[in-house]
Motif scaffolding. Structure first.
Motif, PDB file in Angstrom:
ATOM      1  N   PRO A 195       0.719  -1.138   0.087  1.00  0.00           N
ATOM      2  CA  PRO A 195       0.145  -0.026  -0.196  1.00  0.00           C
ATOM      3  C   PRO A 195       0.941   1.349  -0.055  1.00  0.00           C
ATOM      4  O   PRO A 195       1.849   1.207   0.175  1.00  0.00           O
ATOM      5  N   GLN A 196       0.324   2.477  -0.111  1.00  0.00           N
ATOM      6  CA  GLN A 196       1.064   3.457  -0.161  1.00  0.00           C
ATOM      7  C   GLN A 196       1.673   3.965   1.376  1.00  0.00           C
ATOM      8  O   GLN A 196       2.627   4.578   1.435  1.00  0.00           O
ATOM      9  N   ILE A 205       8.148  -7.799  -3.144  1.00  0.00           N
ATOM     10  CA  ILE A 205       8.780  -7.853  -4.558  1.00  0.00           C
ATOM     11  C   ILE A 205       9.253  -9.523  -4.563  1.00  0.00           C
ATOM     12  O   ILE A 205       9.017 -10.497  -5.408  1.00  0.00           O
ATOM     13  N   LYS A 206      10.007  -9.812  -3.523  1.00  0.00           N
ATOM     14  CA  LYS A 206      10.565 -11.243  -3.437  1.00  0.00           C
ATOM     15  C   LYS A 206       9.685 -12.189  -2.686  1.00  0.00           C
ATOM     16  O   LYS A 206      10.157 -13.298  -2.237  1.00  0.00           O
ATOM     17  N   SER A 207       8.329 -11.754  -2.441  1.00  0.00           N
ATOM     18  CA  SER A 207       7.629 -12.832  -1.638  1.00  0.00           C
ATOM     19  C   SER A 207       7.196 -13.982  -2.583  1.00  0.00           C
ATOM     20  O   SER A 207       7.527 -13.876  -3.933  1.00  0.00           O
ATOM     21  N   LYS A 208       6.585 -14.837  -2.122  1.00  0.00           N
ATOM     22  CA  LYS A 208       6.199 -16.216  -2.802  1.00  0.00           C
ATOM     23  C   LYS A 208       4.692 -16.094  -3.447  1.00  0.00           C
ATOM     24  O   LYS A 208       4.474 -17.126  -4.195  1.00  0.00           O
ATOM     25  N   SER A 209       4.492 -14.946  -3.621  1.00  0.00           N
ATOM     26  CA  SER A 209       2.756 -14.945  -4.258  1.00  0.00           C
ATOM     27  C   SER A 209       3.052 -14.842  -5.648  1.00  0.00           C
ATOM     28  O   SER A 209       3.959 -14.506  -6.218  1.00  0.00           O
ATOM     29  N   GLU A 210       1.949 -15.361  -6.458  1.00  0.00           N
ATOM     30  CA  GLU A 210       1.861 -15.449  -7.713  1.00  0.00           C
ATOM     31  C   GLU A 210       1.663 -13.884  -8.520  1.00  0.00           C
ATOM     32  O   GLU A 210       2.289 -13.746  -9.349  1.00  0.00           O
ATOM     33  N   PHE A 211       1.337 -13.136  -7.785  1.00  0.00           N
ATOM     34  CA  PHE A 211       0.911 -11.680  -8.111  1.00  0.00           C
ATOM     35  C   PHE A 211       1.353 -10.681  -6.962  1.00  0.00           C
ATOM     36  O   PHE A 211       0.963 -11.060  -5.826  1.00  0.00           O
ATOM     37  N   VAL A 212       1.849  -9.432  -7.323  1.00  0.00           N
ATOM     38  CA  VAL A 212       2.281  -8.583  -6.361  1.00  0.00           C
ATOM     39  C   VAL A 212       1.862  -7.139  -7.066  1.00  0.00           C
ATOM     40  O   VAL A 212       1.979  -6.962  -8.056  1.00  0.00           O
ATOM     41  N   MET A 213       0.926  -6.512  -6.241  1.00  0.00           N
ATOM     42  CA  MET A 213       0.654  -5.083  -6.435  1.00  0.00           C
ATOM     43  C   MET A 213       1.394  -4.213  -5.740  1.00  0.00           C
ATOM     44  O   MET A 213       1.639  -4.174  -4.448  1.00  0.00           O
ATOM     45  N   LEU A 214       2.086  -3.204  -6.279  1.00  0.00           N
ATOM     46  CA  LEU A 214       2.776  -2.140  -5.807  1.00  0.00           C
ATOM     47  C   LEU A 214       2.150  -0.926  -6.177  1.00  0.00           C
ATOM     48  O   LEU A 214       2.187  -0.587  -7.209  1.00  0.00           O
ATOM     49  N   ASP A 215       1.674  -0.377  -4.910  1.00  0.00           N
ATOM     50  CA  ASP A 215       1.378   1.175  -4.955  1.00  0.00           C
ATOM     51  C   ASP A 215       2.252   2.173  -4.663  1.00  0.00           C
ATOM     52  O   ASP A 215       2.593   2.306  -3.209  1.00  0.00           O
ATOM     53  N   GLU A 216       2.610   3.091  -5.427  1.00  0.00           N
ATOM     54  CA  GLU A 216       3.733   4.042  -5.283  1.00  0.00           C
ATOM     55  C   GLU A 216       5.150   3.335  -4.762  1.00  0.00           C
ATOM     56  O   GLU A 216       5.546   4.000  -3.461  1.00  0.00           O
ATOM     57  N   PRO A 217       5.659   2.370  -5.275  1.00  0.00           N
ATOM     58  CA  PRO A 217       6.910   1.660  -4.709  1.00  0.00           C
ATOM     59  C   PRO A 217       8.228   2.376  -4.705  1.00  0.00           C
ATOM     60  O   PRO A 217       9.052   2.545  -4.085  1.00  0.00           O
ATOM     61  N   PHE A 218       8.153   3.556  -5.355  1.00  0.00           N
ATOM     62  CA  PHE A 218       9.397   4.700  -5.646  1.00  0.00           C
ATOM     63  C   PHE A 218       9.333   5.668  -4.572  1.00  0.00           C
ATOM     64  O   PHE A 218      10.180   6.501  -4.910  1.00  0.00           O
ATOM     65  N   SER A 219       8.156   6.023  -4.055  1.00  0.00           N
ATOM     66  CA  SER A 219       8.004   6.894  -3.074  1.00  0.00           C
ATOM     67  C   SER A 219       9.155   7.062  -2.003  1.00  0.00           C
ATOM     68  O   SER A 219       9.491   6.181  -1.452  1.00  0.00           O
ATOM     69  N   GLY A 237       3.757 -12.276 -11.504  1.00  0.00           N
ATOM     70  CA  GLY A 237       3.073 -11.096 -12.401  1.00  0.00           C
ATOM     71  C   GLY A 237       2.950  -9.905 -11.184  1.00  0.00           C
ATOM     72  O   GLY A 237       2.698  -9.968 -10.085  1.00  0.00           O
ATOM     73  N   PHE A 238       3.152  -8.724 -11.869  1.00  0.00           N
ATOM     74  CA  PHE A 238       3.104  -7.558 -11.249  1.00  0.00           C
ATOM     75  C   PHE A 238       1.954  -6.508 -11.642  1.00  0.00           C
ATOM     76  O   PHE A 238       1.830  -6.143 -12.945  1.00  0.00           O
ATOM     77  N   LEU A 239       1.449  -5.751 -10.888  1.00  0.00           N
ATOM     78  CA  LEU A 239       0.737  -4.738 -11.181  1.00  0.00           C
ATOM     79  C   LEU A 239       1.238  -3.412 -10.398  1.00  0.00           C
ATOM     80  O   LEU A 239       1.362  -3.544  -9.116  1.00  0.00           O
ATOM     81  N   ILE A 240       1.628  -2.419 -11.251  1.00  0.00           N
ATOM     82  CA  ILE A 240       2.309  -1.186 -10.596  1.00  0.00           C
ATOM     83  C   ILE A 240       1.581  -0.024 -10.858  1.00  0.00           C
ATOM     84  O   ILE A 240       1.455   0.214 -11.876  1.00  0.00           O
ATOM     85  N   THR A 241       1.684   0.831  -9.889  1.00  0.00           N
ATOM     86  CA  THR A 241       1.253   2.342 -10.226  1.00  0.00           C
ATOM     87  C   THR A 241       2.181   3.272  -9.286  1.00  0.00           C
ATOM     88  O   THR A 241       2.662   2.976  -7.948  1.00  0.00           O
ATOM     89  N   ASP A 242       2.564   4.384 -10.149  1.00  0.00           N
ATOM     90  CA  ASP A 242       3.209   5.322  -9.370  1.00  0.00           C
ATOM     91  C   ASP A 242       3.323   6.430 -10.051  1.00  0.00           C
ATOM     92  O   ASP A 242       3.024   6.719 -11.231  1.00  0.00           O
ATOM     93  N   HIS A 243       3.510   7.737  -9.449  1.00  0.00           N
ATOM     94  CA  HIS A 243       3.530   9.365  -9.981  1.00  0.00           C
ATOM     95  C   HIS A 243       4.640   9.227 -10.907  1.00  0.00           C
ATOM     96  O   HIS A 243       4.778  10.199 -11.654  1.00  0.00           O
ATOM     97  N   MET A 244       5.783   8.521 -10.563  1.00  0.00           N
ATOM     98  CA  MET A 244       7.010   8.177 -11.408  1.00  0.00           C
ATOM     99  C   MET A 244       6.646   7.611 -12.831  1.00  0.00           C
ATOM    100  O   MET A 244       6.806   6.666 -12.959  1.00  0.00           O
ATOM    101  N   TYR A 245       5.521   8.316 -13.631  1.00  0.00           N
ATOM    102  CA  TYR A 245       5.220   7.662 -14.652  1.00  0.00           C
ATOM    103  C   TYR A 245       6.098   6.946 -15.881  1.00  0.00           C
ATOM    104  O   TYR A 245       5.939   5.889 -16.566  1.00  0.00           O
ATOM    105  N   ARG A 246       7.163   7.658 -15.868  1.00  0.00           N
ATOM    106  CA  ARG A 246       8.162   7.263 -16.899  1.00  0.00           C
ATOM    107  C   ARG A 246       8.553   5.784 -16.606  1.00  0.00           C
ATOM    108  O   ARG A 246       9.062   5.071 -17.081  1.00  0.00           O
TER     109      ARG A 246
END
Length: 220
Positions: free
Chosen positions: A82-83, A139-153, A175-184
């Motif tokens: 989460p954020q 990121i290193k967890s054993k889950s099949e999917f990881v969601m990252l909300d603002e990981p670069f904050s 699989g990853f789902l990522i959102t961040d204001h660092m859009y580039r």
């Protein structure tokens, strides 16, 4: 074997305001899926809906075609950054890595500033260091999917680069789902890219779509 996470038919309202309307999004293992959108469009809400911690008016969340309304109960399927800080401040780094069944040595090798700090408490870290630890263990967890909300904050450009390396390394395993204001950085990482605009999610096929959807006018 490729695994699939799909969410569709999402309807979310806060009072009279409609936030999400008939949203559809798909993620696959082996791929990084980016989610962009202006502040307040509902990106974090959508992730919480997928996770099961936010109950909307309607939704369908499926893993390999099987409905999983409370994914937070299934850590083998999904982990979520989460954020906000989520690791208790009183824990030591050693305890955190033990709880996530991870070795500390590869982490301190990748991030030398943490050498010999396995007994340090989370509360003693800077905001950026704390975010780095939280992002790393998921990121290193054993889950099949990881969601990252603002990981670069709160991360320095150097740290952002290293976290992106870690995500790319783990891409083969999940699989990853990522959102961040660092859009580039999100665009650079993503195999598939969605934009959340006007209560709906749109699959981006080319950079011009970002301008058309009003996300940015300056991407080149």
């Amino acid at each position: 074997m490729t695994h699939h996470l799909e969410v569709d038919s999402v309807q979310l309202k806060f009072g009279a305001r409609e936030i999400l309307s008939d949203v559809y999004l798909k993620c696959e293992t082996g791929k990084i899926t980016g989610l962009l959108g202006r502040n307040g469009t509902g990106k974090s809400s959508l992730m919480n809906i997928i996770f099961g911690s936010l109950v909307p008016e309607n939704k369908s969340v499926r893993f390999d075609g099987k409905s999983v309304p409370k994914a937070y109960l299934h850590h083998e399927l999904l982990s979520y950054l989460p954020q906000y800080h989520f690791i208790p401040a009183h824990l030591t780094l050693n305890r955190v890595f033990s709880d996530f069944n991870l070795e500390f040595a590869p982490f301190e090798s990748f991030f030398p500033e943490f050498r010999q700090k396995h007994q340090q408490k989370i509360i003693e870290l800077s905001g950026g260091q704390r975010r780095l630890v939280e992002a790393y263990v998921l990121i290193k967890s054993k889950s099949e999917f990881v969601m990252l909300d603002e990981p670069f904050s709160h991360l320095s450009p150097l740290m952002i680069g290293l976290v992106k390396e870690l995500i790319k390394e783990e891409q083969a395993n999940k699989g990853f789902l990522i959102t961040d204001h660092m859009y580039r950085d999100v665009i650079e990482l993503s195999n598939d890219l969605y934009v959340l605009a006007e209560e709906q999610v749109y699959l981006v096929k080319e950079i011009e779509d970002l301008k058309r959807l009003g996300y940015t006018s300056s991407i080149s």
